[in-house]
Design an enzyme around this catalytic site. Structure first.
Site, short mmCIF file in Angstrom:
data_model
loop_
_atom_site.label_atom_id
_atom_site.label_comp_id
_atom_site.label_asym_id
_atom_site.label_seq_id
_atom_site.Cartn_x
_atom_site.Cartn_y
_atom_site.Cartn_z
N HIS A 1 0.86 -1.18 0.00
CA HIS A 1 0.00 0.00 0.00
C HIS A 1 0.90 1.23 0.00
CE1 HIS A 1 -3.69 2.33 0.86
NE2 HIS A 1 -2.84 3.15 1.45
N CYS A 2 0.81 2.00 -1.07
CA CYS A 2 1.69 3.17 -1.21
C CYS A 2 0.95 4.42 -0.73
CB CYS A 2 2.10 3.34 -2.67
SG CYS A 2 3.19 4.76 -2.94
#
Length: 241
Positions: free
Chosen positions: A169-170
């Site tokens: 998850h960026c």
């Protein structure tokens, strides 16, 4: 007279933490603030480069117009890939309905009865083996989504979804990186690196020319006069990594 019920779409009853827009065509995660910071930094740095370094150093050069066109094209492509990565479905695996999860549990209990000879409630096992093209693969059970996840998928605690081919998850793009947006994320990183290298090299060249022509080679004096160049060098240098 019976009224015809319109069936709800999947995104309307979606239990995850995403927010949907435009009839479910776009989605965002909870960390939208970091995405705004990312887009603002890219836009601010590019604007300072055009109105400061380009006008001071490259405008009168023969290749100046090509550098301007290249920076504008790179900026447009970077922002396009950023928003494409942020607002598209990363590969969310639909959750099981209550009837589907109950059916899976009954099947697991029946299989356990046939194997071990006793019955009763038993939580679904963490791993289930399946065979794909003659190769045995293991599927992990997700107690949140009530499904056996496909190989290389994982559950994101931030978005509260199982994502196919989950990478991470960026927070900088505000979305998970998975099967359906990995290519756009890679293009975003590649184009952003090229834009940062362009801005970094041109800003550094502007400072060197300014220090040589006006301040007898003193970089600190040039930094004080052209603070936007210092800001661009700082942001682009750390953004590359």
């Amino acid at each position: 007279m019976k009224t015809k019920r319109t069936p709800k779409k999947a995104w309307e009853v979606f239990p995850g933490k995403n927010t949907f827009y435009c009839d479910g065509r776009f989605l965002t995660a909870n960390d939208k603030t970091v995405l705004c910071i990312t887009s603002t930094l890219i836009t601010m740095t590019t604007a300072l480069f055009i109105f400061n370094d380009y006008r001071a150093t490259l405008k009168d050069q023969a290749y100046g117009i090509y550098m301007l066109a290249c920076s504008l094209l790179l900026y447009s492509f970077v922002m396009l890939m950023l928003f494409r990565t942020s607002f598209c479905d990363p590969g969310i695996i639909p959750r099981a309905s209550s009837s589907q999860s109950a059916q899976v549990e009954r099947q697991l209990i029946d299989a356990d009865v046939r194997k071990n000879g006793y019955s009763g409630y038993k939580p679904p096992p963490r791993v289930q083996e399946i065979e794909i093209n003659g190769v045995t693969m293991k599927q992990k059970y997700c107690f949140t989504c009530k499904i056996f996840r496909p190989p290389r998928s994982s559950h994101c605690s931030i978005c509260d979804n199982c994502v196919d081919r989950f990478d991470h998850h960026c927070p900088w793009v505000g979305n998970c990186i998975g099967r359906r947006n990995y290519r756009y994320f890679y293009l975003f990183l590649a184009s952003l690196s090229c834009l940062c290298l362009l801005i970094f090299s041109c800003s550094l060249m502007n400072l060197l020319i300014l220090s040589k022509e006006k301040h007898n080679g003193e970089i600190l004096a040039a930094l004080q006069e052209s603070w936007p160049s210092a800001f661009e060098i700082f942001v682009s240098f750390f953004s590359i990594w």
